[in-house]
Design a protein around this motif. Structure first.
Motif, PDB file in Angstrom:
ATOM      1  N   VAL A 127      13.580  -5.362  -1.144  1.00  0.00           N
ATOM      2  CA  VAL A 127      13.888  -4.015  -1.663  1.00  0.00           C
ATOM      3  C   VAL A 127      14.073  -3.008  -0.517  1.00  0.00           C
ATOM      4  CG1 VAL A 127      12.575  -4.467  -3.790  1.00  0.00           C
ATOM      5  CG2 VAL A 127      11.473  -3.242  -1.920  1.00  0.00           C
ATOM      6  N   SER A 174       0.823  -1.220   0.000  1.00  0.00           N
ATOM      7  CA  SER A 174       0.000   0.000   0.000  1.00  0.00           C
ATOM      8  C   SER A 174       0.854   1.266   0.000  1.00  0.00           C
ATOM      9  CB  SER A 174      -0.934   0.005   1.218  1.00  0.00           C
ATOM     10  OG  SER A 174      -0.169  -0.132   2.403  1.00  0.00           O
ATOM     11  N   GLY A 175       2.167   1.147   0.175  1.00  0.00           N
ATOM     12  CA  GLY A 175       3.051   2.321   0.196  1.00  0.00           C
ATOM     13  C   GLY A 175       3.450   2.757  -1.209  1.00  0.00           C
ATOM     14  N   ASP A 176       4.198   3.851  -1.270  1.00  0.00           N
ATOM     15  CA  ASP A 176       4.600   4.402  -2.571  1.00  0.00           C
ATOM     16  C   ASP A 176       5.419   3.403  -3.393  1.00  0.00           C
ATOM     17  OD1 ASP A 176       3.417   6.769  -1.952  1.00  0.00           O
ATOM     18  OD2 ASP A 176       5.281   7.837  -1.487  1.00  0.00           O
ATOM     19  N   GLU A 177       6.407   2.789  -2.734  1.00  0.00           N
ATOM     20  CA  GLU A 177       7.288   1.880  -3.466  1.00  0.00           C
ATOM     21  C   GLU A 177       6.521   0.644  -3.941  1.00  0.00           C
ATOM     22  OE1 GLU A 177      10.235   2.376  -4.522  1.00  0.00           O
ATOM     23  OE2 GLU A 177      11.242   0.448  -4.784  1.00  0.00           O
ATOM     24  N   ALA A 218      10.803   5.174  -5.959  1.00  0.00           N
ATOM     25  CA  ALA A 218       9.367   5.030  -6.212  1.00  0.00           C
ATOM     26  C   ALA A 218       8.900   6.054  -7.241  1.00  0.00           C
ATOM     27  CB  ALA A 218       8.595   5.189  -4.903  1.00  0.00           C
ATOM     28  N   ASN A 220      15.397  -0.594   2.278  1.00  0.00           N
ATOM     29  CA  ASN A 220      16.555   0.253   2.574  1.00  0.00           C
ATOM     30  C   ASN A 220      16.508   0.695   4.026  1.00  0.00           C
ATOM     31  OD1 ASN A 220      17.884   0.340   0.053  1.00  0.00           O
ATOM     32  ND2 ASN A 220      16.314   1.728  -0.725  1.00  0.00           N
ATOM     33  N   CYS A 262       8.412  -5.259   0.792  1.00  0.00           N
ATOM     34  CA  CYS A 262       8.422  -3.814   0.537  1.00  0.00           C
ATOM     35  C   CYS A 262       7.937  -3.078   1.784  1.00  0.00           C
ATOM     36  CB  CYS A 262       7.532  -3.539  -0.676  1.00  0.00           C
ATOM     37  SG  CYS A 262       7.858  -1.958  -1.434  1.00  0.00           S
ATOM     38  N   LEU A 263       8.321  -3.614   2.921  1.00  0.00           N
ATOM     39  CA  LEU A 263       7.943  -3.045   4.222  1.00  0.00           C
ATOM     40  C   LEU A 263       9.038  -2.113   4.698  1.00  0.00           C
ATOM     41  CD1 LEU A 263       7.014  -6.488   5.777  1.00  0.00           C
ATOM     42  CD2 LEU A 263       5.351  -4.645   5.388  1.00  0.00           C
ATOM     43  N   PRO A 264       8.703  -1.144   5.554  1.00  0.00           N
ATOM     44  CA  PRO A 264       9.777  -0.408   6.215  1.00  0.00           C
ATOM     45  C   PRO A 264      10.466  -1.317   7.227  1.00  0.00           C
ATOM     46  CG  PRO A 264       7.634   0.266   7.087  1.00  0.00           C
ATOM     47  CD  PRO A 264       7.358  -0.704   5.972  1.00  0.00           C
ATOM     48  N   SER A 288      -1.115  -5.899   2.586  1.00  0.00           N
ATOM     49  CA  SER A 288      -1.196  -4.862   3.606  1.00  0.00           C
ATOM     50  C   SER A 288      -1.567  -5.549   4.918  1.00  0.00           C
ATOM     51  CB  SER A 288      -2.276  -3.850   3.214  1.00  0.00           C
ATOM     52  OG  SER A 288      -2.683  -3.078   4.319  1.00  0.00           O
ATOM     53  N   ARG A 289      -1.419  -4.831   6.034  1.00  0.00           N
ATOM     54  CA  ARG A 289      -1.942  -5.377   7.280  1.00  0.00           C
ATOM     55  C   ARG A 289      -3.461  -5.359   7.262  1.00  0.00           C
ATOM     56  NH1 ARG A 289       1.655  -1.498  10.951  1.00  0.00           N
ATOM     57  NH2 ARG A 289       1.123  -0.181   9.167  1.00  0.00           N
ATOM     58  N   LEU A 321      16.275   1.946  -7.073  1.00  0.00           N
ATOM     59  CA  LEU A 321      15.271   2.508  -8.000  1.00  0.00           C
ATOM     60  C   LEU A 321      14.217   3.236  -7.161  1.00  0.00           C
ATOM     61  CD1 LEU A 321      14.732  -0.550 -10.388  1.00  0.00           C
ATOM     62  CD2 LEU A 321      16.253   1.405 -10.719  1.00  0.00           C
ATOM     63  N   GLY A 364       8.708  -2.733  10.206  1.00  0.00           N
ATOM     64  CA  GLY A 364       7.683  -3.765  10.053  1.00  0.00           C
ATOM     65  C   GLY A 364       8.225  -5.173   9.869  1.00  0.00           C
ATOM     66  N   ARG A 423      -7.144  -1.623   3.073  1.00  0.00           N
ATOM     67  CA  ARG A 423      -6.094  -0.747   2.497  1.00  0.00           C
ATOM     68  C   ARG A 423      -5.471  -1.395   1.264  1.00  0.00           C
ATOM     69  NH1 ARG A 423      -4.856   0.540   7.783  1.00  0.00           N
ATOM     70  NH2 ARG A 423      -3.121  -0.930   7.959  1.00  0.00           N
TER      71      ARG A 423
HETATM   72  N1  LIG Z   1      10.155   4.993  -1.504  1.00  0.00           N
HETATM   73  C1  LIG Z   1      11.183   4.715  -2.293  1.00  0.00           C
HETATM   74  O1  LIG Z   1      11.566   5.488  -3.205  1.00  0.00           O
HETATM   75  C2  LIG Z   1      11.936   3.415  -2.101  1.00  0.00           C
HETATM   76  C3  LIG Z   1      12.926   3.040  -3.044  1.00  0.00           C
HETATM   77  C4  LIG Z   1      13.582   1.814  -2.873  1.00  0.00           C
HETATM   78  C5  LIG Z   1      13.282   1.014  -1.774  1.00  0.00           C
HETATM   79  N2  LIG Z   1      12.349   1.431  -0.868  1.00  0.00           N
HETATM   80  C6  LIG Z   1      12.066   0.569   0.283  1.00  0.00           C
HETATM   81  O2  LIG Z   1      10.793  -0.002   0.070  1.00  0.00           O
HETATM   82  C7  LIG Z   1      10.126  -0.194   1.337  1.00  0.00           C
HETATM   83  C8  LIG Z   1       8.763   0.490   1.260  1.00  0.00           C
HETATM   84  O3  LIG Z   1       8.943   1.872   1.028  1.00  0.00           O
HETATM   85  P1  LIG Z   1       7.711   2.885   1.146  1.00  0.00           P
HETATM   86  O4  LIG Z   1       8.260   4.231   0.921  1.00  0.00           O
HETATM   87  O5  LIG Z   1       6.575   2.407   0.310  1.00  0.00           O
HETATM   88  O6  LIG Z   1       7.390   2.679   2.715  1.00  0.00           O
HETATM   89  P2  LIG Z   1       6.120   2.979   3.632  1.00  0.00           P
HETATM   90  O7  LIG Z   1       5.102   3.718   2.867  1.00  0.00           O
HETATM   91  O8  LIG Z   1       6.646   3.558   4.896  1.00  0.00           O
HETATM   92  O9  LIG Z   1       5.619   1.497   3.994  1.00  0.00           O
HETATM   93  C9  LIG Z   1       4.995   0.635   3.079  1.00  0.00           C
HETATM   94  C10 LIG Z   1       3.812  -0.042   3.752  1.00  0.00           C
HETATM   95  O10 LIG Z   1       4.273  -0.865   4.825  1.00  0.00           O
HETATM   96  C11 LIG Z   1       3.248  -0.974   5.806  1.00  0.00           C
HETATM   97  N3  LIG Z   1       3.816  -0.680   7.130  1.00  0.00           N
HETATM   98  C12 LIG Z   1       4.232   0.524   7.615  1.00  0.00           C
HETATM   99  N4  LIG Z   1       4.704   0.388   8.879  1.00  0.00           N
HETATM  100  C13 LIG Z   1       4.553  -0.919   9.189  1.00  0.00           C
HETATM  101  C14 LIG Z   1       4.850  -1.686  10.357  1.00  0.00           C
HETATM  102  N5  LIG Z   1       5.379  -1.143  11.459  1.00  0.00           N
HETATM  103  N6  LIG Z   1       4.564  -3.017  10.335  1.00  0.00           N
HETATM  104  C15 LIG Z   1       4.026  -3.586   9.232  1.00  0.00           C
HETATM  105  N7  LIG Z   1       3.713  -2.921   8.102  1.00  0.00           N
HETATM  106  C16 LIG Z   1       3.993  -1.598   8.090  1.00  0.00           C
HETATM  107  C17 LIG Z   1       2.177   0.059   5.457  1.00  0.00           C
HETATM  108  O11 LIG Z   1       1.103  -0.651   4.888  1.00  0.00           O
HETATM  109  P3  LIG Z   1      -0.242  -1.037   5.727  1.00  0.00           P
HETATM  110  O12 LIG Z   1      -0.421   0.010   6.792  1.00  0.00           O
HETATM  111  O13 LIG Z   1      -1.280  -0.962   4.659  1.00  0.00           O
HETATM  112  O14 LIG Z   1       0.007  -2.403   6.254  1.00  0.00           O
HETATM  113  C18 LIG Z   1       2.823   0.909   4.381  1.00  0.00           C
HETATM  114  O15 LIG Z   1       1.896   1.381   3.417  1.00  0.00           O
HETATM  115  C19 LIG Z   1      11.050   0.418   2.402  1.00  0.00           C
HETATM  116  O16 LIG Z   1      11.803  -0.597   3.012  1.00  0.00           O
HETATM  117  C20 LIG Z   1      11.957   1.337   1.601  1.00  0.00           C
HETATM  118  O17 LIG Z   1      13.239   1.479   2.201  1.00  0.00           O
HETATM  119  C21 LIG Z   1      11.660   2.603  -1.013  1.00  0.00           C
END
Ligand SMILES: NC(=O)c1ccc[n+]([C@@H]2O[C@H](COP(=O)([O-])OP(=O)(O)OC[C@H]3O[C@@H](n4cnc5c(N)ncnc54)[C@H](OP(=O)(O)O)[C@@H]3O)[C@@H](O)[C@H]2O)c1
Length: 233
Positions: free
Chosen positions: A99, A10-13, A142, A101, A74-76, A32-33, A140, A79, A37
């Motif tokens: 993926v 559900s996140g950007d990535e 998002a 970081n 693709c979780l932070p 997603s959890r 890469l 999580g 969502r």
């Molecule tokens: N953004 C970028 O440009 C990018 C690029 C490369 C790699 N990444 C990596 O990709 C991953 C996701 O990035 P993102 O920017 O999309 O992150 P995000 O929005 O912070 O998290 C993605 C999803 O993870 C779930 N989440 C958040 N906190 C959680 C927790 N404590 N326990 C379980 N689930 C949780 C949430 O979904 P629900 O609430 O719906 O469960 C959220 O929508 C990260 O590890 C990041 O380092 C990101």
């Protein structure tokens, strides 16, 4: 066609990867959890895909992992420990694409986060010991992935210990326009890729841009040792 689950989809990535994977011909289940969502995220991705929208579904992280043959984490970082140990059965024997970081925000900018393992890739492998973990696509952004009208201009840096699993990720990365997969050696090298992403985020902050990473001095298809290996996907 295979099915890719995106945990934290559900996140950007996750939503951006879903777009690219669907356009690459894969079926995707956004996890997603919350099932609600996940379905909302899937609907927003479907809206952008036209005829390819049929390839996108949503579900809980457990439902997504169980339905897929490839599971993208693709979780932070926050999580990982809460979500992954409970998905051991759903990911057993499957390729798990990491993926993640481990980067934190501090007052002065971005900083590498300390983890229980030297890299997120190795930590995920410890949390899911029967999964075939490959770290890739970490550099890469998002933003670039979501801009599907443009080919990407970055390398997919691929780290993993199992050649067949890496080959599957190479094949997937190559189907994202503009992406060159690069064999970066074993999973332990994920720590260096993750460190590089801290630099990219610092560059983004300092120069107010969105950066990526392309390695010079390599051939057009930088498979390294992966190309020589034969066997099932
Ligand atoms: N953004 C970028 O440009 C990018 C690029 C490369 C790699 N990444 C990596 O990709 C991953 C996701 O990035 P993102 O920017 O999309 O992150 P995000 O929005 O912070 O998290 C993605 C999803 O993870 C779930 N989440 C958040 N906190 C959680 C927790 N404590 N326990 C379980 N689930 C949780 C949430 O979904 P629900 O609430 O719906 O469960 C959220 O929508 C990260 O590890 C990041 O380092 C990101």
């Amino acid at each position: 066609v295979s099915t890719i689950a995106i945990l934290g989809g559900s996140g950007d990535e996750g939503r951006a990867l879903a777009l690219r994977f669907a356009l690459a011909g894969e079926s995707v289940v956004l996890g997603s959890r919350s099932a609600e969502r996940a379905e909302h995220a899937a609907a927003t991705v479907r809206q952008r895909l036209g005829a390819d929208a049929i390839r996108i579904a949503g579900g809980t992280n457990r439902e997504a992992a169980g339905a897929a043959d490839l599971v993208c984490v693709c979780l932070p970082v926050a999580g990982l420990e809460g979500e992954l140990p409970g998905l051991r059965a759903e990911t057993r024997g499957k390729i798990v694409l990491d993926v993640v970081n481990p980067v934190g925000r501090v007052a002065s900018g971005f900083e590498a986060m300390a983890l229980p393992a030297p890299s997120a890739g190795e930590w995920i492998a410890a949390l899911l010991p029967e999964a075939r973990v490959v770290s890739a696509l970490k550099t890469l952004s998002a933003d670039h992935l979501a801009d599907v009208a443009q080919p990407l201009r970055g390398d997919a840096l691929v780290c993993g210990d199992e050649p067949a699993a890496k080959r599957r990720i190479f094949d997937l990365a190559r189907r994202i326009p503009g992406v060159r997969p690069v064999d970066c050696g074993p999973l332990r090298n994920a720590r260096y890729v993750e460190a590089a992403t801290v630099l990219l985020l610092e560059l983004n902050r300092l120069h107010r841009v969105t950066t990526g990473l392309r390695v010079v001095g390599l051939g057009g298809d930088a498979r390294g040792g992966v190309a020589q290996t034969t066997g099932p996907r």
